[in-house]
Design a protein around this motif. Structure first.
Motif, short mmCIF file in Angstrom:
data_model
loop_
_atom_site.label_atom_id
_atom_site.label_comp_id
_atom_site.label_asym_id
_atom_site.label_seq_id
_atom_site.Cartn_x
_atom_site.Cartn_y
_atom_site.Cartn_z
N PHE A 154 -38.85 52.03 -10.37
CA PHE A 154 -38.66 52.90 -11.53
C PHE A 154 -38.85 52.07 -12.80
O PHE A 154 -38.34 50.95 -12.89
N GLY A 155 -39.58 52.61 -13.78
CA GLY A 155 -39.71 51.83 -14.99
C GLY A 155 -40.80 52.29 -15.93
O GLY A 155 -41.37 53.37 -15.79
N ALA B 209 -32.96 52.18 -15.00
CA ALA B 209 -31.86 51.40 -14.45
C ALA B 209 -30.89 52.28 -13.67
O ALA B 209 -30.46 51.92 -12.56
N PHE B 210 -30.55 53.44 -14.22
CA PHE B 210 -29.64 54.34 -13.52
C PHE B 210 -30.27 54.87 -12.23
O PHE B 210 -29.58 55.04 -11.22
N MET B 211 -31.56 55.14 -12.26
CA MET B 211 -32.24 55.62 -11.05
C MET B 211 -32.25 54.55 -9.97
O MET B 211 -31.99 54.83 -8.79
N THR C 165 -40.56 56.48 -16.09
CA THR C 165 -39.42 57.13 -16.72
C THR C 165 -39.67 57.22 -18.23
O THR C 165 -40.55 56.54 -18.76
N ARG C 166 -38.87 58.04 -18.90
CA ARG C 166 -39.01 58.18 -20.35
C ARG C 166 -38.29 57.07 -21.11
O ARG C 166 -38.56 56.85 -22.29
N CYS D 191 -36.14 48.31 -10.61
CA CYS D 191 -36.66 48.86 -11.86
C CYS D 191 -37.38 47.76 -12.63
O CYS D 191 -37.14 46.57 -12.41
N ILE D 192 -38.27 48.17 -13.53
CA ILE D 192 -39.10 47.21 -14.25
C ILE D 192 -39.24 47.64 -15.71
O ILE D 192 -39.36 48.83 -16.00
N THR D 193 -39.20 46.66 -16.61
CA THR D 193 -39.40 46.92 -18.03
C THR D 193 -40.18 45.75 -18.65
O THR D 193 -40.43 44.74 -18.00
#
Length: 256
Positions: A21-22, A52-54, A45-46, A68-70
Motif C-alpha cells: 500500500f502506498g 500505513a493504516f491499511m 492510496t490517497r 507500505c511505501i512512501t
C-alpha cells in the motif's frame, strides 16, 4: 548485475509479500518500477497515513506483516500515526521510505528529514540501507522482528542512489517460521486449576487475544466453558458475536 531495487523487491517476494500500500514519489520510483515488474500488487492510496493504516490492519487480520511505501520527508512522516497504531496494537508492519541519495545529492537539504531517527520511538526497528549488499539480510531481519513477539512496525529507508545502484547477484536469506513462546505445562495446569476453583470466573481479552493464530482456540474455549468475558478496545472480535456471554468492553470511559 542486479539493481538494488530489483533485489529489494525480490527479497519482499521471498517473504511472501503479495501487495503493498502506498504512493509513488521521485525518491522511490526505482522500487515502484521494480514492483511493477514483479508479482506484487501496488495498491495506491490517497494519503500516506491511509497506506500505513491499511498495512497495519492487514498485519493484524492476517498475522503476516503488511507493507507500505512512501517517498521521503513529508510523505514518510505521514506514516507516523499508523506506525504508532501498529506499535500500540502489536500489528506486524513493514514501512519502506525513500530518501535522497546518500552518496551525493544536488538538492542540499530540501525535504531531507532524518526519518530513521524519527521512526525509532514508533517502531521495533528503524534502519537505513546504505548498500545493495545489505538488502537480503536487512529485509529478512525486518520481517523477523516485525512478526516475532511482540509484533509491531519496522521501518526501512532505501535511498534512491542505493535503489538504482547495481551489484553482483546476492542470494536471498531463506525464511523460517516465527517461533512463538509457549507456556509451560505447569503454568497451564495452575491456570486451569484457578479457573475450575473460581466461584464466578470472568475472562478479559486484550489485543493479543484477537490475533488470527489465537482467536479460533480462544473462541472455542469460551464457548465450551461458557465463562462470561469482556474485552478491551483492541480485544474486540476475539469471540464471534451472538453469544450472551459477552459482558461488554472495558476502558471506554473513566468509570469502567
Amino acid at each position: 548485475m542486479t539493481k538494488g531495487s530489483d533485489l529489494f523487491v525480490a527479497a519482499l517476494e521471498n517473504e511472501g509479500v503479495e501487495r503493498i500500500f502506498g504512493i509513488p514519489g521521485e525518491e522511490n520510483l526505482d522500487i515502484v518500477e521494480s514492483i511493477r515488474r514483479s508479482s506484487i500488487q501496488l495498491i495506491l492510496t490517497r494519503h500516506e497515513q491511509a497506506a500505513a493504516f491499511m498495512a497495519a490492519t492487514y498485519g493484524r487480520l492476517t498475522g503476516k506483516a503488511g507493507v507500505c511505501i512512501t517517498t521521503l520527508g513529508p510523505g514518510a512522516l505521514n506514516l507516523s500515526t499508523g506506525s504508532a497504531y501498529a506499535l500500540l496494537g502489536a500489528m506486524p508492519m513493514i514501512m519502506i521510505t525513500g530518501q535522497k541519495g546518500i552518496l551525493s545529492s544536488r538538492q542540499a537539504r530540501f525535504q531531507i528529514v532524518d526519518i530513521v531517527a524519527a521512526m525509532k520511538p514508533l517502531t521495533k526497528l528503524s534502519r537505513q540501507i546504505v548498500s545493495p549488499k545489505m538488502i537480503p539480510s536487512l529485509v529478512r531481519e525486518a520481517f523477523r522482528v516485525a512478526q516475532e513477539e511482540r509484533p509491531g512496525p519496522v521501518h526501512l529507508e532505501l535511498p534512491e542512489d542505493i535503489a538504482a545502484a547495481e551489484c553482483e547477484p546476492i542470494a536471498l536469506v531463506p525464511t523460517h517460521p516465527v517461533e512463538l513462546p509457549l507456556a509451560s505445562p505447569g503454568a497451564l495446569d495452575r491456570a486451569a486449576l484457578m479457573i475450575m476453583e473460581a466461584r464466578r470466573p470472568l475472562l478479559m481479552f486484550g489485543a493479543a487475544a484477537s490475533r488470527p493464530r489465537v482467536t479460533p482456540d480462544v473462541a472455542q474455549f469460551v464457548l465450551r466453558t461458557q465463562i462470561p468475558y469482556f474485552t478491551t478496545q483492541m480485544g474486540k472480535g476475539t469471540v464471534p458475536g451472538g453469544t450472551e456471554l459477552y459482558m461488554g468492553t472495558a476502558a471506554l470511559s473513566e468509570r469502567d
